[in-house]
Design a protein around this motif. Sequence first.
Motif, PDB file in Angstrom:
ATOM      1  N   ALA A 174       0.824  -1.208   0.000  1.00 40.49           N
ATOM      2  CA  ALA A 174       0.000   0.000   0.000  1.00 40.49           C
ATOM      3  C   ALA A 174       0.860   1.261   0.000  1.00 40.49           C
ATOM      4  O   ALA A 174       0.486   2.275  -0.585  1.00 40.49           O
ATOM      5  CB  ALA A 174      -0.938   0.003   1.210  1.00 40.49           C
ATOM      6  N   LYS A 175       2.023   1.208   0.647  1.00 41.37           N
ATOM      7  CA  LYS A 175       2.893   2.376   0.752  1.00 41.37           C
ATOM      8  C   LYS A 175       3.943   2.410  -0.360  1.00 41.37           C
ATOM      9  O   LYS A 175       4.764   3.325  -0.419  1.00 41.37           O
ATOM     10  CB  LYS A 175       3.605   2.409   2.111  1.00 41.37           C
ATOM     11  CG  LYS A 175       2.667   2.555   3.286  1.00 41.37           C
ATOM     12  CD  LYS A 175       2.044   3.936   3.314  1.00 41.37           C
ATOM     13  CE  LYS A 175       1.171   4.128   4.518  1.00 41.37           C
ATOM     14  NZ  LYS A 175       0.525   5.400   4.569  1.00 41.37           N
ATOM     15  N   GLY A 176       3.942   1.403  -1.214  1.00 40.23           N
ATOM     16  CA  GLY A 176       4.877   1.372  -2.323  1.00 40.23           C
ATOM     17  C   GLY A 176       6.293   0.997  -1.925  1.00 40.23           C
ATOM     18  O   GLY A 176       7.245   1.355  -2.607  1.00 40.23           O
ATOM     19  N   LEU A 177       6.448   0.258  -0.816  1.00 39.73           N
ATOM     20  CA  LEU A 177       7.777  -0.164  -0.392  1.00 39.73           C
ATOM     21  C   LEU A 177       8.206  -1.386  -1.198  1.00 39.73           C
ATOM     22  O   LEU A 177       7.391  -2.205  -1.612  1.00 39.73           O
ATOM     23  CB  LEU A 177       7.775  -0.519   1.103  1.00 39.73           C
ATOM     24  CG  LEU A 177       7.470   0.613   2.083  1.00 39.73           C
ATOM     25  CD1 LEU A 177       7.392   0.082   3.502  1.00 39.73           C
ATOM     26  CD2 LEU A 177       8.541   1.699   1.992  1.00 39.73           C
ATOM     27  N   SER A 178       9.484  -1.514  -1.362  1.00 39.35           N
ATOM     28  CA  SER A 178      10.014  -2.677  -2.096  1.00 39.35           C
ATOM     29  C   SER A 178       9.943  -3.919  -1.213  1.00 39.35           C
ATOM     30  O   SER A 178       9.794  -3.840   0.005  1.00 39.35           O
ATOM     31  CB  SER A 178      11.468  -2.415  -2.485  1.00 39.35           C
ATOM     32  OG  SER A 178      12.271  -2.399  -1.321  1.00 39.35           O
ATOM     33  N   GLY A 179      10.112  -5.069  -1.845  1.00 36.14           N
ATOM     34  CA  GLY A 179      10.143  -6.341  -1.109  1.00 36.14           C
ATOM     35  C   GLY A 179      11.303  -6.379  -0.132  1.00 36.14           C
ATOM     36  O   GLY A 179      11.187  -6.923   0.974  1.00 36.14           O
ATOM     37  N   ALA A 180      12.422  -5.784  -0.525  1.00 33.38           N
ATOM     38  CA  ALA A 180      13.589  -5.752   0.350  1.00 33.38           C
ATOM     39  C   ALA A 180      13.308  -4.926   1.604  1.00 33.38           C
ATOM     40  O   ALA A 180      13.706  -5.295   2.717  1.00 33.38           O
ATOM     41  CB  ALA A 180      14.793  -5.180  -0.393  1.00 33.38           C
TER      42      ALA A 180
END
Length: 194
Positions: A174-180
């Motif tokens: 939802a916040k657009g964070l990467s998988g890492a």
Amino acid sequence: MARGRGRLNSIQLLPKECSDIVIWAAGELQAANRPQTDIYKEFVIKLEERQRESRGELDIRIPSFSSFNRYSIDLDATTREMNEAREMATAVLAGLDHNDGDDITKFVGEAIKAAVMATLRAHKGKLGPKHLFELASTMRMIAMAQATSSTHRQKIEAELAAKTKEAVQTVAKAKGLSGAAANEILDKILGVSN
């Protein structure tokens, strides 16, 4: 010769209809607010009243003062042992995390195991097969309870980790964070990496 709990004392031989009087006497003895002789006199009066009320249906043999005194001494010894055990348990439990049922289960289990071992030592060679079976059953139940407690804790931890992982991934998406970045957050929260 049959083994058992031994000969019953005169207080144990009283009819079950006198149990409330015995319980009353035990309470008075434990309160220690009156002399034992006064408690015994009232105990006898209560038993005699119960005998009259039963109109001869009950066979109440009034225990002697010496029997009453032995009962009082045994009661006091038992109460002291229970109080010591409670004090020890309180001291040990004070150092445990009360939210960790596993620690408490382990402590209780170990305390019961110690009691079983003390019983075995105290009655060395005098326990019959029935008593040995009962003690063995107790030990087995303790081991099962401890294993169940550990398994239950592991299951809860796994469920929590899965829910946390799902929540972090949902928020990361939802916040657009990467998988890492999501994995780094999980590492910090649970020590779990993906």
